[in-house]
Scaffold this active site. Structure first.
Site, PDB file in Angstrom:
ATOM      1  N   ASN A  26      21.952  16.574-123.031  1.00 16.94           N
ATOM      2  CA  ASN A  26      21.486  17.165-124.392  1.00 16.94           C
ATOM      3  C   ASN A  26      22.786  16.995-125.500  1.00 16.94           C
ATOM      4  O   ASN A  26      22.275  16.782-126.785  1.00 16.94           O
ATOM      5  CB  ASN A  26      20.812  18.308-124.410  1.00 16.94           C
ATOM      6  CG  ASN A  26      21.671  19.321-123.862  1.00 16.94           C
ATOM      7  OD1 ASN A  26      22.635  19.034-123.091  1.00 16.94           O
ATOM      8  ND2 ASN A  26      21.617  20.610-124.202  1.00 16.94           N
ATOM      9  N   GLY A  58      23.846  21.641-116.213  1.00 19.13           N
ATOM     10  CA  GLY A  58      22.435  21.238-116.414  1.00 19.13           C
ATOM     11  C   GLY A  58      21.340  22.051-115.761  1.00 19.13           C
ATOM     12  O   GLY A  58      21.518  23.304-116.035  1.00 19.13           O
ATOM     13  N   THR A 110      18.989  21.876-110.214  1.00 18.39           N
ATOM     14  CA  THR A 110      20.118  20.963-109.980  1.00 18.39           C
ATOM     15  C   THR A 110      21.214  21.904-109.624  1.00 18.39           C
ATOM     16  O   THR A 110      21.804  21.390-108.605  1.00 18.39           O
ATOM     17  CB  THR A 110      20.446  20.089-111.037  1.00 18.39           C
ATOM     18  OG1 THR A 110      19.111  19.231-111.695  1.00 18.39           O
ATOM     19  CG2 THR A 110      21.281  18.931-110.450  1.00 18.39           C
ATOM     20  N   GLU A 150      26.630  26.039-115.266  1.00 20.46           N
ATOM     21  CA  GLU A 150      25.921  26.677-116.594  1.00 20.46           C
ATOM     22  C   GLU A 150      24.527  25.871-116.623  1.00 20.46           C
ATOM     23  O   GLU A 150      24.342  24.585-116.766  1.00 20.46           O
ATOM     24  CB  GLU A 150      26.659  25.968-117.881  1.00 20.46           C
ATOM     25  CG  GLU A 150      28.206  26.418-117.900  1.00 20.46           C
ATOM     26  CD  GLU A 150      28.189  27.927-118.507  1.00 20.46           C
ATOM     27  OE1 GLU A 150      27.081  28.611-118.826  1.00 20.46           O
ATOM     28  OE2 GLU A 150      28.961  28.567-118.177  1.00 20.46           O
ATOM     29  N   CYS A 172      20.494  24.006-124.849  1.00 20.86           N
ATOM     30  CA  CYS A 172      20.292  25.245-123.954  1.00 20.86           C
ATOM     31  C   CYS A 172      20.316  26.553-124.714  1.00 20.86           C
ATOM     32  O   CYS A 172      19.532  27.368-124.353  1.00 20.86           O
ATOM     33  CB  CYS A 172      21.263  25.052-122.880  1.00 20.86           C
ATOM     34  SG  CYS A 172      23.023  25.380-123.758  1.00 20.86           S
ATOM     35  N   GLU A 203      32.678  29.898-118.922  1.00 24.02           N
ATOM     36  CA  GLU A 203      33.622  28.557-119.623  1.00 24.02           C
ATOM     37  C   GLU A 203      34.271  29.047-120.893  1.00 24.02           C
ATOM     38  O   GLU A 203      33.653  30.100-121.289  1.00 24.02           O
ATOM     39  CB  GLU A 203      32.885  27.315-119.717  1.00 24.02           C
ATOM     40  CG  GLU A 203      32.242  27.004-118.182  1.00 24.02           C
ATOM     41  CD  GLU A 203      31.573  25.726-118.196  1.00 24.02           C
ATOM     42  OE1 GLU A 203      31.434  24.967-119.394  1.00 24.02           O
ATOM     43  OE2 GLU A 203      31.504  25.092-116.968  1.00 24.02           O
TER      44      GLU A 203
HETATM   45  P1  NDP Z   1      19.912  17.795-114.760  1.00 24.98           P
HETATM   46  O1  NDP Z   1      20.270  18.994-114.180  1.00 24.98           O
HETATM   47  O2  NDP Z   1      18.817  17.096-114.481  1.00 24.98           O
HETATM   48  O3  NDP Z   1      21.290  17.064-114.924  1.00 24.98           O
HETATM   49  C1  NDP Z   1      22.628  17.397-115.226  1.00 24.98           C
HETATM   50  C2  NDP Z   1      23.639  16.396-114.609  1.00 24.98           C
HETATM   51  O4  NDP Z   1      23.482  16.608-113.491  1.00 24.98           O
HETATM   52  C3  NDP Z   1      23.450  14.925-115.023  1.00 24.98           C
HETATM   53  O5  NDP Z   1      24.505  14.325-115.011  1.00 24.98           O
HETATM   54  C4  NDP Z   1      22.483  14.577-113.748  1.00 24.98           C
HETATM   55  O6  NDP Z   1      22.621  13.177-113.624  1.00 24.98           O
HETATM   56  C5  NDP Z   1      23.348  15.187-112.374  1.00 24.98           C
HETATM   57  N1  NDP Z   1      22.581  15.314-111.446  1.00 24.98           N
HETATM   58  C6  NDP Z   1      21.331  15.516-111.177  1.00 24.98           C
HETATM   59  N2  NDP Z   1      21.013  15.580-109.848  1.00 24.98           N
HETATM   60  C7  NDP Z   1      22.160  15.915-109.310  1.00 24.98           C
HETATM   61  C8  NDP Z   1      22.652  16.232-107.943  1.00 24.98           C
HETATM   62  N3  NDP Z   1      21.554  16.346-106.930  1.00 24.98           N
HETATM   63  N4  NDP Z   1      23.762  16.327-107.711  1.00 24.98           N
HETATM   64  C9  NDP Z   1      24.644  16.423-108.471  1.00 24.98           C
HETATM   65  N5  NDP Z   1      24.408  16.220-109.790  1.00 24.98           N
HETATM   66  C10 NDP Z   1      23.486  15.930-110.067  1.00 24.98           C
HETATM   67  O7  NDP Z   1      20.082  18.298-116.328  1.00 24.98           O
HETATM   68  P2  NDP Z   1      19.769  17.649-117.683  1.00 24.98           P
HETATM   69  O8  NDP Z   1      20.689  16.453-117.971  1.00 24.98           O
HETATM   70  O9  NDP Z   1      18.025  17.329-117.624  1.00 24.98           O
HETATM   71  O10 NDP Z   1      20.003  18.576-118.881  1.00 24.98           O
HETATM   72  C11 NDP Z   1      19.322  19.560-119.234  1.00 24.98           C
HETATM   73  C12 NDP Z   1      19.590  20.986-118.675  1.00 24.98           C
HETATM   74  O11 NDP Z   1      20.590  21.297-118.775  1.00 24.98           O
HETATM   75  C13 NDP Z   1      18.586  21.906-119.118  1.00 24.98           C
HETATM   76  O12 NDP Z   1      18.238  22.853-118.364  1.00 24.98           O
HETATM   77  C14 NDP Z   1      19.361  22.919-120.031  1.00 24.98           C
HETATM   78  O13 NDP Z   1      19.318  24.141-120.203  1.00 24.98           O
HETATM   79  C15 NDP Z   1      20.712  22.844-119.252  1.00 24.98           C
HETATM   80  N6  NDP Z   1      21.937  22.895-120.203  1.00 24.98           N
HETATM   81  C16 NDP Z   1      22.647  24.162-119.898  1.00 24.98           C
HETATM   82  C17 NDP Z   1      23.603  24.341-120.742  1.00 24.98           C
HETATM   83  C18 NDP Z   1      24.435  25.725-120.548  1.00 24.98           C
HETATM   84  O14 NDP Z   1      25.488  25.892-121.173  1.00 24.98           O
HETATM   85  N7  NDP Z   1      24.039  26.543-119.737  1.00 24.98           N
HETATM   86  C19 NDP Z   1      24.092  23.447-122.120  1.00 24.98           C
HETATM   87  C20 NDP Z   1      23.432  22.407-121.832  1.00 24.98           C
HETATM   88  C21 NDP Z   1      22.236  22.027-121.023  1.00 24.98           C
HETATM   89  P3  NDP Z   1      21.307  12.409-113.943  1.00 24.98           P
HETATM   90  O15 NDP Z   1      21.525  12.395-115.624  1.00 24.98           O
HETATM   91  O16 NDP Z   1      21.736  11.008-113.416  1.00 24.98           O
HETATM   92  O17 NDP Z   1      20.005  12.964-113.588  1.00 24.98           O
END
Ligand code: NDP
Length: 480
Positions: free
Chosen positions: A150, A226, A230, A248, A282, A461
């Site tokens: 994002n 993420g 996940t 996070e 987020c 963080e």
């Molecule tokens: P995901 O959890 O799908 O992915 C995050 C990262 O993890 C990506 O690089 C993804 O790779 C990787 N990933 C996916 N599956 C695995 C696994 N099994 N093991 C290790 N790594 C993995 O999140 P999104 O990318 O869809 O992001 C959106 C989410 O992030 C929302 O829930 C949002 O709220 C959260 N977020 C939280 C923030 C915070 O500060 N709390 C800030 C910004 C976002 P790939 O892309 O290849 O799937």
């Protein structure tokens, strides 16, 4: 067509398997680059490079590390236009947002930690005539950093900068959905003269590359941003290995508007906090609670403003709302809108996909959507949608709205609008959220600890917390 490469041991290299994935521009639905479909073989090479580089990097003076990070920050600033365009094409976000927020904040991350490491102090405790204790911080060795799509470069660098500043080598994975700015960053690291293996960037899918990083025994710390699902999976692998973990995760943030607010300011900022980056931050507020006496007035003005929002080509300088990140994500958002209707929700505006004409006719757009008539227990108000969809609900008392705001499993952020000083403190204190903004939104000071409560994550963080996360503290006691 651009072929993205991994950055391992100071060089740009193809994936070991030779396989690539399509990288799709969300505004057009067309493939515009290819990304390495890396796997555990590439992660292994990255770890070997990091193991080779880590002692030398940790042994550099902090001035040397700091200067290199500052150089990288300057290079990001010098390439602002190229990076902003790449981020907009990759992610679908308006180029004006990438230029003014994402990319400047990425260079600010490196600049901040370059200075923070210089100013870090060491603690000492003197036990009268018994002994003197001093605390030494040592880098962990190798840090694993995994970031989402994002705010691609901003969140990627938010992890990498403190890990590098505190003397670790890094193995990092950007989201496979938005890899381009991380690829450009690897070129800038080469230009800055980073020693080989200090930063390694492996592109590819989460279950292949991300999991290989998380499970690798030579990586003692994982910093992940993420989704909550996940995060749970990662914790399941890393916790039994006793790794340090910073998670996070998702949010379902409440935006509370009291009748004594500065109405125009609350309205204008709520528009931004609901729909900035198509609601894919987020920290966006997705549940808006408005006190009964101003509910009708707020709703009318809010709906009028949202209806007037222009959704269009992210590369158009005038666009304020662009595409959502992918076809799959568009389907997810539309599914939630249908669910909201099944749950009895009333869609006041939006509620459908959009297809701007011209270049973007096949892109993934969703009209900014406002839904009312839902209670706090329904799935629409409990689950993270992560798109341009908000619900609006009236409330009467402070106690009532605190209970509503705290009613989800998440606790990332909250926004409170009131001119009443004591109420602001009272409500902020009662909200279960890692950050509460009063009469503002997204005002960030990099020195403050950042993170969520409940299922929004563990660890903090930002500021010194991040430097501490990426180091091991050792206490030395000398008998006096
Ligand atoms: P995901 O959890 O799908 O992915 C995050 C990262 O993890 C990506 O690089 C993804 O790779 C990787 N990933 C996916 N599956 C695995 C696994 N099994 N093991 C290790 N790594 C993995 O999140 P999104 O990318 O869809 O992001 C959106 C989410 O992030 C929302 O829930 C949002 O709220 C959260 N977020 C939280 C923030 C915070 O500060 N709390 C800030 C910004 C976002 P790939 O892309 O290849 O799937």
């Amino acid at each position: 067509m651009v072929k993205i490469l991994n950055y391992i041991d100071g060089r740009l290299v193809p994936p070991a398997s030779g396989n690539y994935l399509d990288n799709i521009e969300p505004a057009t639905g067309e493939v515009y680059s290819h990304i390495p479909d890396s796997d555990s073989q590439d992660v292994e090479l990255a770890v070997q490079a990091a193991q080779k580089a880590a002692p030398g990097w940790a042994g550099q003076s902090i001035e040397t590390r700091s200067e290199l990070l500052l150089k990288l920050a300057d290079l990001i600033d010098n390439h602002l236009e190229e990076l902003a365009k790449a981020e907009s094409v990759d992610n679908g976000k308006p180029i004006s947002l990438a230029r003014t927020v994402d990319i400047p904040r990425a260079s600010a991350n490196f600049r901040f930690y370059a200075k923070a490491i210089i100013n870090q102090s060491t603690k000492a405790h003197i036990s009268e005539d018994k002994g003197i204790n001093y605390t030494v911080s040592e880098p962990l060795g190798i840090a694993g950093c995994i970031s989402p799509w994002n705010l691609p470069l901003y969140l990627f660098t938010w992890k990498i900068a403190p890990a590098l500043a505190s003397g670790n080598a890094v193995v990092a994975k950007p989201s496979e959905v938005t890899p381009m700015t991380a690829f450009l960053l690897s070129k800038l690291c080469m230009e800055a003269g980073f020693p080989a293996g200090v930063l390694n960037i492996v592109h590819g899918l989460g279950p292949n590359v991300g999991e290989a990083i998380v499970a690798h025994p030579a990586i003692p710390a994982i910093s992940f941003t993420g989704g909550t699902a996940t995060g749970k999976k990662i914790a399941g692998i890393a916790a039994p290995m006793f790794k340090k973990l910073s998670l996070e995760l998702g949010g379902k943030n409440p935006n509370i508007i009291f009748e004594d607010c500065d109405f125009e300011n609350a309205l204008a900022t709520t528009l931004r906090s609901s729909f900035a980056n198509q609601g894919q931050i987020c920290l966006c507020g997705s549940r808006i609670y408005v006190q009964q006496p101003i509910y009708a007035k707020f709703l009318e003005a809010f709906v009028a403003k949202v209806k007037a929002m222009h959704v269009g080509d992210p590369l158009d300088e005038n666009t304020k709302t662009g595409a959502v990140v992918s076809e799959q994500h568009q389907e997810k958002i539309l599914h939630y809108i249908s669910l909201a209707q099944l749950e009895g929700g009333k869609v006041l505006t939006g509620g459908h996909a959009l297809n701007p004409q011209g270049r973007c006719k096949n892109g993934y757009f969703v009209a900014p959507t406002i839904i009312t008539n839902l209670n706090e227990n329904c799935r629409t108000n409990q689950e993270e949608i992560f798109g341009p969809v908000v619900t609006v609900q009236p409330f009467n008392t402070e106690e009532e709205v605190i209970a509503l705001a705290n009613s989800t499993p998440y606790g990332l952020s909250a926004t409170v609008w009131t001119q009443h000083l004591q109420r602001a403190h009272r409500v902020a204190g009662a909200l279960k959220a890692g950050i509460v903004w009063v009469n503002c939104w997204l005002v960030r000071d990099l020195r403050t600890p950042f993170g969520g409560m409940k299922q929004s994550g563990i660890g903090r963080e930002g500021g010194e917390e991040a430097l501490r996360f990426f180091t091991e503290e050792k206490n030395v006691c000398i008998k006096l």
